[in-house]
Design a protein around this motif. Structure first.
Motif, PDB file in Angstrom:
ATOM      1  N   GLY A 161      20.933 -80.676  59.175  1.00 19.66           N
ATOM      2  CA  GLY A 161      19.713 -81.038  58.455  1.00 19.66           C
ATOM      3  C   GLY A 161      18.547 -80.132  58.802  1.00 19.66           C
ATOM      4  N   MET A 162      18.436 -79.783  60.084  1.00 23.79           N
ATOM      5  CA  MET A 162      17.366 -78.885  60.500  1.00 23.79           C
ATOM      6  C   MET A 162      17.512 -77.509  59.862  1.00 23.79           C
ATOM      7  N   ALA A 163      18.754 -77.036  59.738  1.00 25.99           N
ATOM      8  CA  ALA A 163      18.989 -75.725  59.135  1.00 25.99           C
ATOM      9  C   ALA A 163      18.593 -75.730  57.663  1.00 25.99           C
ATOM     10  N   ALA A 164      19.007 -76.765  56.932  1.00 26.05           N
ATOM     11  CA  ALA A 164      18.658 -76.857  55.514  1.00 26.05           C
ATOM     12  C   ALA A 164      17.148 -76.986  55.334  1.00 26.05           C
ATOM     13  N   GLN A 165      16.514 -77.807  56.163  1.00 26.76           N
ATOM     14  CA  GLN A 165      15.070 -77.986  56.079  1.00 26.76           C
ATOM     15  C   GLN A 165      14.339 -76.687  56.382  1.00 26.76           C
ATOM     16  N   THR A 166      14.828 -75.928  57.348  1.00 32.92           N
ATOM     17  CA  THR A 166      14.197 -74.662  57.719  1.00 32.92           C
ATOM     18  C   THR A 166      14.209 -73.685  56.557  1.00 32.92           C
ATOM     19  N   ALA A 167      15.330 -73.604  55.842  1.00 33.15           N
ATOM     20  CA  ALA A 167      15.441 -72.663  54.729  1.00 33.15           C
ATOM     21  C   ALA A 167      14.483 -73.041  53.593  1.00 33.15           C
ATOM     22  N   ILE A 168      14.491 -74.295  53.198  1.00 31.54           N
ATOM     23  CA  ILE A 168      13.676 -74.707  52.048  1.00 31.54           C
ATOM     24  C   ILE A 168      12.191 -74.709  52.414  1.00 31.54           C
ATOM     25  N   TYR A 169      11.876 -75.220  53.585  1.00 31.27           N
ATOM     26  CA  TYR A 169      10.488 -75.243  54.038  1.00 31.27           C
ATOM     27  C   TYR A 169       9.950 -73.819  54.186  1.00 31.27           C
TER      28      TYR A 169
END
Length: 205
Positions: free
Chosen positions: A154-162
């Motif tokens: 989840g942190m990885a996906a959030q990092t990319a989109i954010y």
């Protein structure tokens, strides 16, 4: 641009307009205030989570939660590959260039992040008893490995989109992602699932 070219370039985070970067319609001060408010809400939510888990689930579950949070914070610095800072900078650098270049940065960063986190997660899960002893101090805490892996995903996906939205200065969307991911959703999940008395389930969700 023909239909095939349009289709090949149509990779972007959900909700991103298909036009080139638009000029600012709001003052910089508003974005700064909104960002500060968002980060403050994340801080308050983090403290509220500790209090809620301690009150609703007891000290043992609170210890598991704090252990998971500490270990995930330590691991995430490595698995994110520095892209939390690099992606928004590269996207911002290419903001006046063709939109496909910004999408390419987002796509490559997303693929790198998810590949590293997914492969790390498989290794952690397959050796969960060994890693539980190394990371948590006891193989009996192997049940915490799966929620740890899901948290990192989840942190990885959030990092990319954010990072993408930060790069194009869509700070309203960026801060909304930050607020929902780190403030609202965790509190709601704890309130809804505390009867299960399961930290692995709560963190995994």
């Amino acid at each position: 641009m023909n239909a095939a070219g349009a289709a090949s370039n149509d990779f972007r985070p959900a909700g991103v307009a298909s036009t080139h970067a638009k000029p600012r319609s709001r003052p910089v001060t508003w974005d700064l205030v909104l960002t500060m408010m968002t980060e403050f809400s994340v801080l308050v939510a983090g403290l509220a989570l500790v209090s809620l888990i301690g009150r609703l689930l007891g000290p043992d579950s609170l210890g598991e939660y704090l252990l998971l949070r500490r270990v995930s914070a330590w691991l995430v610095a490595g698995v994110l590959l520095g892209l939390a800072n690099a992606l928004p900078r590269f996207v911002a650098y290419s903001v006046k260039k063709p939109e496909r270049e910004r999408r390419a940065y987002f796509l490559v960063a997303s693929l790198c992040l998810m590949a590293v986190v997914s492969s790390s997660g498989v290794i952690l899960y397959l050796g969960r008893y060994t890693f539980a002893r190394w990371l948590f101090g006891s193989p009996e805490l192997a049940s915490l490995i799966l929620p740890l892996v899901l948290c990192l995903e989840g942190m990885a996906a959030q990092t990319a989109i954010y990072g993408y939205y930060r790069g194009i200065l869509a700070m309203g969307r960026a801060n909304a992602i930050q607020f929902f991911h780190f403030a609202l959703i965790p509190v709601v999940v704890v309130v809804l699932l505390y009867p299960t008395k399961s930290i692995p389930l709560i963190v995994g969700v």
